[in-house]
Design a protein around this motif. Structure first.
Motif, PDB file in Angstrom:
ATOM      1  N   SER A  39       0.824  -1.206   0.000  1.00  0.00           N
ATOM      2  CA  SER A  39       0.000   0.000   0.000  1.00  0.00           C
ATOM      3  C   SER A  39       0.865   1.265   0.000  1.00  0.00           C
ATOM      4  O   SER A  39       0.495   2.264  -0.623  1.00  0.00           O
ATOM      5  CB  SER A  39      -0.941   0.000   1.200  1.00  0.00           C
ATOM      6  N   ASP A  42       1.868   1.891  -3.551  1.00  0.00           N
ATOM      7  CA  ASP A  42       0.761   2.478  -4.326  1.00  0.00           C
ATOM      8  C   ASP A  42       0.625   3.979  -4.070  1.00  0.00           C
ATOM      9  O   ASP A  42       0.528   4.766  -5.009  1.00  0.00           O
ATOM     10  CB  ASP A  42      -0.572   1.819  -3.947  1.00  0.00           C
ATOM     11  N   ILE A  43       0.583   4.354  -2.798  1.00  0.00           N
ATOM     12  CA  ILE A  43       0.367   5.773  -2.486  1.00  0.00           C
ATOM     13  C   ILE A  43       1.598   6.592  -2.843  1.00  0.00           C
ATOM     14  O   ILE A  43       1.474   7.770  -3.186  1.00  0.00           O
ATOM     15  CB  ILE A  43      -0.090   5.984  -1.011  1.00  0.00           C
ATOM     16  N   TRP A  45       3.420   6.058  -5.523  1.00  0.00           N
ATOM     17  CA  TRP A  45       3.202   6.328  -6.951  1.00  0.00           C
ATOM     18  C   TRP A  45       2.165   7.429  -7.111  1.00  0.00           C
ATOM     19  O   TRP A  45       2.331   8.352  -7.916  1.00  0.00           O
ATOM     20  CB  TRP A  45       2.738   5.054  -7.670  1.00  0.00           C
ATOM     21  N   ALA A  46       1.090   7.326  -6.341  1.00  0.00           N
ATOM     22  CA  ALA A  46      -0.011   8.291  -6.444  1.00  0.00           C
ATOM     23  C   ALA A  46       0.461   9.703  -6.125  1.00  0.00           C
ATOM     24  O   ALA A  46       0.132  10.651  -6.849  1.00  0.00           O
ATOM     25  CB  ALA A  46      -1.144   7.881  -5.505  1.00  0.00           C
ATOM     26  N   CYS A 100      -0.595   2.905  -9.214  1.00  0.00           N
ATOM     27  CA  CYS A 100      -1.870   2.881  -8.491  1.00  0.00           C
ATOM     28  C   CYS A 100      -2.982   3.118  -9.518  1.00  0.00           C
ATOM     29  O   CYS A 100      -3.184   4.241  -9.979  1.00  0.00           O
ATOM     30  CB  CYS A 100      -1.855   3.965  -7.408  1.00  0.00           C
ATOM     31  N   THR A 141      -6.765   6.015   2.112  1.00  0.00           N
ATOM     32  CA  THR A 141      -5.503   5.280   2.066  1.00  0.00           C
ATOM     33  C   THR A 141      -4.632   5.596   3.276  1.00  0.00           C
ATOM     34  O   THR A 141      -4.126   4.678   3.936  1.00  0.00           O
ATOM     35  CB  THR A 141      -4.744   5.603   0.763  1.00  0.00           C
TER      36      THR A 141
END
Length: 188
Positions: A39, A42-43, A45-46, A100, A141
């Motif tokens: 996770s 993902d964040i 990348w976001a 993400c 998130t």
């Protein structure tokens, strides 16, 4: 009189399929720490994608307060990236981004809104809507990540995640205030 029973050979994939469950990939997270690290990727990348997207939103916005809010959040987002890098470091891991899909979809939607509206209050209202969808995703998130960090006793990560969560919530509130006090009425 005995009856013969034929047993059907089943696998975990078959059982999962019948139960409506998705079978896990070979490299699937097996522990909360794995989910936490995935996770974070993902964040990360976001947030990096947002650093690229926010200047485009700023350029397309016309309301002065909205432009100021976007600029402020752009600067905060760069700090969010650094905080995530600190989390990876605290975990003894190299900072790594994993695309993400959720954020990519939200950013694509925001881009579409800017392309499909004329400059002015209507586009500004659309930008706020798109930005708030992003903020809500980030709030969810960071809230989950903070809960994981707490259980995993990752105190340095928890501190950074909570600081970012607070900023994301404040940004969302500011965007609501800007929309409610001026932009939505002008766009009417």
């Amino acid at each position: 009189m005995a009856t013969k029973t034929t047993a059907k050979k089943t696998t975990s994939k078959t059982v999962a399929k019948k139960a409506g469950k998705t079978p896990a990939k070979k490299d699937a997270a097996k522990q909360l720490k794995d989910l936490f690290e995935d996770s974070l990727k993902d964040i990360y990348w976001a947030e990096k994608a947002l650093v690229k997207a926010l200047p485009k939103m700023h350029k397309n916005a016309t309301d002065k307060k909205l432009k100021t809010a976007i600029e402020k959040h752009y600067n905060e987002t760069k700090v969010h990236v650094k905080r995530l890098e600190e989390c990876f470091s605290a975990l003894g891991k190299k900072a790594q981004a994993k695309k993400c899909d959720a954020m990519q979809g939200l950013l694509d939607e925001g881009k579409g809104i800017m392309e499909e509206t004329e400059a002015g209050a209507v586009r500004d209202a659309g930008i706020i809507s798109a930005a708030q969808k992003v903020e809500h995703y980030e709030i969810a998130t960071y809230g989950s990540l903070a809960a994981y960090a707490k259980v995993l006793n990752e105190k340095d990560c928890l501190k950074n995640l909570l600081a970012t969560l607070t900023e994301e919530k404040k940004c969302d509130q500011l965007l609501s205030k800007i929309a409610d006090t001026a932009i939505n009425t002008k766009a009417k």
